[in-house]
Scaffold this active site. Structure first.
Site, PDB file in Angstrom:
ATOM      1  N   HIS A  33      35.538  -6.383  26.242  1.00 13.98           N
ATOM      2  CA  HIS A  33      36.792  -7.030  26.626  1.00 13.98           C
ATOM      3  C   HIS A  33      37.738  -7.148  25.447  1.00 13.98           C
ATOM      4  O   HIS A  33      38.929  -6.841  25.544  1.00 13.98           O
ATOM      5  CB  HIS A  33      36.523  -8.419  27.206  1.00 13.98           C
ATOM      6  CG  HIS A  33      37.771  -9.131  27.632  1.00 13.98           C
ATOM      7  ND1 HIS A  33      38.553  -9.859  26.750  1.00 13.98           N
ATOM      8  CD2 HIS A  33      38.385  -9.213  28.834  1.00 13.98           C
ATOM      9  CE1 HIS A  33      39.602 -10.358  27.391  1.00 13.98           C
ATOM     10  NE2 HIS A  33      39.526  -9.983  28.659  1.00 13.98           N
ATOM     11  N   LEU A  91      29.568  -8.866  32.726  1.00 13.04           N
ATOM     12  CA  LEU A  91      28.379  -9.353  33.408  1.00 13.04           C
ATOM     13  C   LEU A  91      28.479  -9.386  34.921  1.00 13.04           C
ATOM     14  O   LEU A  91      27.501  -9.686  35.602  1.00 13.04           O
ATOM     15  CB  LEU A  91      28.031 -10.753  32.884  1.00 13.04           C
ATOM     16  CG  LEU A  91      27.764 -10.804  31.376  1.00 13.04           C
ATOM     17  CD1 LEU A  91      27.576 -12.247  30.924  1.00 13.04           C
ATOM     18  CD2 LEU A  91      26.556  -9.959  31.002  1.00 13.04           C
ATOM     19  N   GLY A  94      34.719  -7.655  38.877  1.00  9.17           N
ATOM     20  CA  GLY A  94      35.948  -8.413  38.761  1.00  9.17           C
ATOM     21  C   GLY A  94      37.099  -7.467  38.482  1.00  9.17           C
ATOM     22  O   GLY A  94      36.955  -6.238  38.578  1.00  9.17           O
ATOM     23  N   HIS A  96      38.647  -6.492  35.775  1.00 13.66           N
ATOM     24  CA  HIS A  96      38.506  -5.506  34.702  1.00 13.66           C
ATOM     25  C   HIS A  96      37.668  -4.309  35.163  1.00 13.66           C
ATOM     26  O   HIS A  96      37.997  -3.159  34.852  1.00 13.66           O
ATOM     27  CB  HIS A  96      37.855  -6.148  33.481  1.00 13.66           C
ATOM     28  CG  HIS A  96      38.708  -7.177  32.810  1.00 13.66           C
ATOM     29  ND1 HIS A  96      40.038  -6.967  32.525  1.00 13.66           N
ATOM     30  CD2 HIS A  96      38.417  -8.433  32.359  1.00 13.66           C
ATOM     31  CE1 HIS A  96      40.534  -8.043  31.930  1.00 13.66           C
ATOM     32  NE2 HIS A  96      39.577  -8.935  31.822  1.00 13.66           N
TER      33      HIS A  96
END
Length: 268
Positions: A33, A91, A94, A96
């Site tokens: 990220h 994890l 979503g 991203h």
């Protein structure tokens, strides 16, 4: 011994039966990220080193979604038209995973495939368990202690409902491993907060509550969640050996899926 065997097998796999070197495998691009916390970048680089140790013949690169260099588009541009598997250091599903990474991949010349996020997976559960034990969780407790114990699984949070589904699945797997309730809670973008989850557990008579840090590396969210712990708080997943194993598993899984559906990596 297992690591040595893995390295030897990888090196031998690069050589064909007639002694000639086989084509280089698709690159593994670890997609982080990005963070303003320098500990995060140090953690990511350690993971990259461990992946390279496990697979000496595998080209391994790093690309960030934001905040840190190299950014993913720059990493993909440097690959040119080469093959690559993008493994998100994330994890759960979503925005991203569903939008940012595929869109960056589509804009690149490299022939790419995006692997699944790291979670949920049993290797993450074992990592969470080990981190809790390191923090002081007792591996053997009596029934009375278990009735007053619980864990809050502290995650970053996402507005995507599938992200919550993935985190809930990890919480359930960890609960099965520990034998006590495990409640997901979030640092942002989703409910409940860690503090709210702790209060709800206390209302149920669960006063011995640990916070399990479901973050890939140290950072602001991990620190804030740990500070809310009424008892112990585990360290982030970080450079636990299982993390490098899981990243390689997602890479291998993506290649295997490609092999069964199409002859080569699709051009982005």
């Amino acid at each position: 011994m297992n690591r040595i065997s893995s390295q030897l097998a990888t090196q031998l796999s690069l050589v064909s039966l007639d002694g000639r070197r086989r084509p280089e495998p698709p690159a593994l691009v670890l997609v982080a990220h990005g963070s303003r916390d320098p500990r995060t970048l140090a953690t990511v680089h350690t993971l990259l080193d461990r992946i390279r140790e496990l697979r000496p013949g595998l080209p391994v690169h790093l690309g960030h979604i934001e905040l840190n260099a190299p950014l993913l588009p720059d990493t993909l541009a440097a690959l040119g038209t080469g093959d690559a598997v993008l493994v998100p250091l994330l994890l759960s599903r979503g925005y991203h995973v569903k939008r940012d990474i595929p869109e960056m991949a589509a804009a690149a010349q490299a022939r790419t495939r995006v692997a699944a996020p790291l979670g949920p997976h049993p290797l993450l559960v074992e990592t969470l368990y080990d981190r809790l034990v390191e923090a002081g969780w007792r591996t053997r407790t009596d029934e009375a202690t278990r009735r007053t114990s619980a864990v809050v699984l502290a995650a970053a949070g996402s507005r995507d409902p599938e992200g919550a589904v993935d985190t809930h699945r990890t919480a359930q797997l960890l609960s099965d491993r520990l034998g006590v309730p495990v409640v997901p809670a979030y640092a942002s973008a989703a409910a409940p907060t860690v503090e709210t989850a702790i209060r709800a557990l206390a209302a149920r008579g669960r006063h011995r509550v640990a916070v399990a840090s479901y973050f890939t590396a140290p950072g602001l969210f991990a620190t804030q969640c740990a500070e809310a712990a009424p008892w112990i708080a585990s360290a982030p997943l970080g450079t636990h050996p299982a993390m490098a194993d899981l990243i390689l598993h997602r890479y291998d899984q993506s290649l295997a899926a490609t092999a069964t559906t199409e002859p080569a990596l699709a051009s982005a």
